[in-house]
Each structure stands twice: as structure tokens, then as C-alpha cells.
Design an enzyme around this catalytic site. Structure first.
Site, short mmCIF file in Angstrom:
data_model
loop_
_atom_site.label_atom_id
_atom_site.label_comp_id
_atom_site.label_asym_id
_atom_site.label_seq_id
_atom_site.Cartn_x
_atom_site.Cartn_y
_atom_site.Cartn_z
N ARG A 1 -0.80 -9.27 12.99
CA ARG A 1 -1.37 -8.20 12.15
C ARG A 1 -2.25 -8.80 11.07
O ARG A 1 -3.30 -8.24 10.72
CB ARG A 1 -0.23 -7.38 11.51
N ARG B 1 11.72 -6.01 4.82
CA ARG B 1 11.51 -4.57 4.58
C ARG B 1 12.45 -3.74 5.47
O ARG B 1 12.66 -4.05 6.62
CB ARG B 1 10.07 -4.16 4.91
N LYS C 1 0.84 -1.21 0.00
CA LYS C 1 0.00 0.00 0.00
C LYS C 1 0.87 1.26 0.00
O LYS C 1 0.65 2.17 -0.79
CB LYS C 1 -0.92 0.03 1.24
N ARG D 1 11.17 -1.91 11.05
CA ARG D 1 10.05 -1.53 11.90
C ARG D 1 9.86 -2.57 13.00
O ARG D 1 10.03 -3.77 12.77
CB ARG D 1 8.76 -1.43 11.05
N ARG E 1 -9.97 0.99 8.68
CA ARG E 1 -9.51 -0.35 9.00
C ARG E 1 -10.55 -1.13 9.79
O ARG E 1 -10.31 -2.29 10.15
CB ARG E 1 -8.28 -0.22 9.87
P1 AP5 Z 1 4.85 -1.59 1.83
O1 AP5 Z 1 4.57 -0.74 0.66
O2 AP5 Z 1 5.59 -1.01 2.98
O3 AP5 Z 1 3.51 -2.33 2.32
P2 AP5 Z 1 2.27 -1.79 3.17
O4 AP5 Z 1 1.04 -2.42 2.61
O5 AP5 Z 1 2.30 -0.30 3.27
O6 AP5 Z 1 2.61 -2.47 4.55
P3 AP5 Z 1 2.47 -1.91 6.05
O7 AP5 Z 1 3.24 -2.86 6.91
O8 AP5 Z 1 2.84 -0.46 6.12
O9 AP5 Z 1 0.95 -2.06 6.28
P4 AP5 Z 1 0.19 -2.06 7.60
O10 AP5 Z 1 -1.17 -1.81 7.12
O11 AP5 Z 1 0.36 -3.25 8.44
O12 AP5 Z 1 0.93 -0.91 8.45
P5 AP5 Z 1 0.53 0.60 8.83
O13 AP5 Z 1 1.76 1.37 8.85
O14 AP5 Z 1 -0.62 1.05 8.03
O15 AP5 Z 1 5.64 -2.89 1.28
C1 AP5 Z 1 6.07 -3.91 2.17
C2 AP5 Z 1 7.42 -4.49 1.67
O16 AP5 Z 1 7.22 -5.13 0.41
C3 AP5 Z 1 8.51 -3.42 1.43
O17 AP5 Z 1 9.77 -3.97 1.74
C4 AP5 Z 1 8.43 -3.15 -0.08
O18 AP5 Z 1 9.67 -2.72 -0.63
C5 AP5 Z 1 8.02 -4.52 -0.60
N1 AP5 Z 1 7.19 -4.46 -1.80
C6 AP5 Z 1 6.14 -3.63 -2.05
N2 AP5 Z 1 5.59 -3.92 -3.24
C7 AP5 Z 1 6.30 -4.96 -3.75
C8 AP5 Z 1 6.21 -5.72 -4.96
N3 AP5 Z 1 5.26 -5.46 -5.87
N4 AP5 Z 1 7.10 -6.73 -5.15
C9 AP5 Z 1 8.07 -7.00 -4.22
N5 AP5 Z 1 8.22 -6.31 -3.06
C10 AP5 Z 1 7.34 -5.31 -2.83
O19 AP5 Z 1 0.00 0.40 10.33
C11 AP5 Z 1 0.87 0.06 11.37
C12 AP5 Z 1 0.10 -0.03 12.68
O20 AP5 Z 1 -0.46 1.26 13.00
C13 AP5 Z 1 -1.11 -0.98 12.68
O21 AP5 Z 1 -0.73 -2.31 12.94
C14 AP5 Z 1 -1.96 -0.37 13.80
O22 AP5 Z 1 -1.46 -0.71 15.07
C15 AP5 Z 1 -1.75 1.12 13.60
N6 AP5 Z 1 -2.75 1.71 12.68
C16 AP5 Z 1 -2.51 2.28 11.46
N7 AP5 Z 1 -3.66 2.69 10.90
C17 AP5 Z 1 -4.64 2.37 11.78
C18 AP5 Z 1 -6.06 2.52 11.76
N8 AP5 Z 1 -6.70 3.08 10.71
N9 AP5 Z 1 -6.76 2.07 12.82
C19 AP5 Z 1 -6.15 1.51 13.89
N10 AP5 Z 1 -4.82 1.33 13.98
C20 AP5 Z 1 -4.06 1.76 12.93
MG MG Z 2 2.55 1.09 4.86
#
Ligand code: AP5
Ligand code: MG
Length: 214
Positions: free
Chosen positions: A170, A126, A13, A159, A87
Site C-alpha cells: 500500500r 490498529r 486520515k 483489517r 488517489r
Molecule cells: P487511521 O486514522 O485509521 O489512518 P488512515 O490514514 O485512515 O489509514 P487507512 O489504512 O484507512 O488508510 P488507507 O488510505 O490505506 O485506507 P482506505 O481505507 O482509505 O489510523 C491508523 C492507526 O493509527 C489507528 O490504529 C489509529 O488509532 C492510529 N493513530 C491515528 N492517529 C494517531 C496518532 N496521532 N498517534 C498515534 N496513533 C494514531 O483504503 C483501503 C483500500 O480501499 C485501498 O488500499 C484501496 O484498495 C481501496 N480504495 C480506497 N479509496 C480508493 C480510491 N480513491 N481509489 C482506489 N482505491 C481505493
Molecule cells: Mg482510513
């Protein structure tokens, strides 16, 4: 343009949202990034969110509602890509009047998909630039000395929630709380589904051509 980018942890994402933001000249709003910044700065929200995030659980909807309202308050003119929000169904309900107040533009909902095994592999390899947030996958580029985006030296970190046990939690939290959000939007908005296991470039191209066609 108003875009929600949706999918499991690690599906890409953030990677795609950054590319899309450049294309549409919009704001990338990642609730995860906003929370991590709050943790880093030791704000009230950061103090409440830290342990929850480290365990892979969700920060309460009331906190997230205020946070998203604030983040969207100056995005009306630019357009935006919401990454990581909503979410829960409750968050989707909270979002509706906020978006209505902003404008009545069509919302594009992009759903990325990938199997859990691929996700675990991606997230354990990552690394994120602690200066600018640039994301890399060690399997695709293993030069960690200088960030290709901001030129910072030795800035890549892992991270805390990218530990395998936390990643599995997660994924469970996603299945239990976030997958139902998809049903909430079915019939309300156009859903563009894209296979998140393709290359970064192919996914980006597929998203852009789908947006042009709608
Ligand atoms: P990346 O692009 O970083 O993936 P992502 O989907 O953004 O993954 P996240 O871990 O950020 O998602 P998340 O939803 O768990 O975390 P968030 O920060 O939102 O890509 C991942 C890896 O793959 C990278 O190494 C990249 O290089 C690689 N990659 C990407 N595309 C690729 C491809 N096509 N081919 C190969 N490799 C590829 O949330 C974190 C925490 O915050 C949550 O757990 C929660 O505690 C809290 N939080 C955030 N939002 C909320 C909410 N709305 N409500 C409640 N709690 C929340
Ligand atoms: Mg992300």
C-alpha cells in the site's frame, strides 16, 4: 466547508476526519469505508473490489468516479471531508466537475505526513469496531472488550489489509500513484501540511487553527 484529507495509509486520515466532521458538522466520506461496506454487503462493486483491496492495490478509477459522485450527491448543504479520494491524478480530474456542480466554495487540502516505519507500526496495531467503525491503536488503548463509541461487545477486528506485506505494498502504491496528486493541487488550492506523528489531539488542534486562519 469542503475538505480533502490526504496522506499515506495509516497516517491518521480516518481518525482526524471523524473529529473534523464533528467540528464542522459535515459529512465524513471515506472511500475505503464505502468500499468495505460494499464488500460486506456483497454488492457488484464489493465483489469487484475485494481482492484488489486485500492486496493493497487501487480499485479502478471508473468505479471510484461513480462511487464518489454518488457519495457527494447529498453533501452539498452539509459540507464534507473527503478521506481517501482522490488517489490518482485521473481521480482528481474526475472530481473537479463534480465539485463545481456542488458549489464554488474554497477547498481546503490537509496533508498529513509520517515515515513508513511509524505507519507499519500503527497499522499492525490498529483495530476497528466492526459495528460502528471506531478506530483504536492497541498501543494507546488495549481494552478491546467494549467499543467506547457504540458499546458493542467484542467487536474489534483487524483489517485484512493491515498485514505487514500488504501495508508495504500500500505504501508503494501510494508513492507511485497518489503522491503525484499533491503536485496536481499545488497552486490550485491552499495546502495545509501537518506532522502526523504528533498526538491525535495536537494534530486536531493544529488543523482547526489552520482552518480558522485561512
Ligand atoms: P487511521 O486514522 O485509521 O489512518 P488512515 O490514514 O485512515 O489509514 P487507512 O489504512 O484507512 O488508510 P488507507 O488510505 O490505506 O485506507 P482506505 O481505507 O482509505 O489510523 C491508523 C492507526 O493509527 C489507528 O490504529 C489509529 O488509532 C492510529 N493513530 C491515528 N492517529 C494517531 C496518532 N496521532 N498517534 C498515534 N496513533 C494514531 O483504503 C483501503 C483500500 O480501499 C485501498 O488500499 C484501496 O484498495 C481501496 N480504495 C480506497 N479509496 C480508493 C480510491 N480513491 N481509489 C482506489 N482505491 C481505493
Ligand atoms: Mg482510513
Amino acid at each position: 466547508m469542503q475538505i480533502i484529507i490526504f496522506g499515506p495509509p495509516g497516517v491518521g486520515k480516518g481518525t482526524q476526519a471523524k473529529l473534523l466532521a464533528e467540528e464542522i458538522k459535515g459529512k465524513h466520506i471515506s472511500t475505503g469505508d464505502i468500499l468495505r461496506e460494499a464488500v460486506k454487503n456483497g454488492t457488484d462493486v464489493g465483489l469487484q473490489a475485494k481482492a484488489i483491496m486485500d492486496s493493497g492495490e487501487l480499485v479502478p478509477d471508473e468505479i471510484m468516479g461513480l462511487l464518489i459522485e454518488d457519495a457527494l450527491s447529498n453533501a452539498a448543504d452539509t459540507g464534507f471531508i473527503l478521506d481517501g479520494f482522490p488517489r490518482t491524478i485521473n481521480q482528481a480530474i474526475i472530481l473537479e466537475p463534480i465539485l463545481d456542480k456542488l458549489s464554488h466554495e474554497q477547498i481546503f487540502f490537509i496533508r498529513l505526513t509520517a515515515d513508513p516505519d511509524i505507519i507499519v507500526e500503527r497499522l499492525t496495531s490498529r483495530r476497528v469496531c466492526s459495528t460502528c467503525g471506531f478506530i483504536i491503536n492497541l498501543k494507546l488503548s488495549n481494552d478491546l472488550s467494549t467499543c467506547p463509541n457504540c458499546n458493542a461487545s467484542d467487536s474489534f477486528i483487524k483489517r485484512k489489509d493491515d498485514d505487514e506485506m500488504v501495508i508495504r505494498n500500500r505504501l508503494k502504491v501510494y508513492e507511485d500513484n497518489t503522491v503525484p496528486v499533491l503536485d496536481y493541487y499545488k497552486g490550485k488550492v491552499e495546502i495545509i501540511s501537518v506532522d502526523g506523528t504528533k498526538s491525535v489531539e495536537d494534530i486536531s488542534q493544529e488543523i482547526l487553527s489552520a482552518l480558522v486562519q485561512i
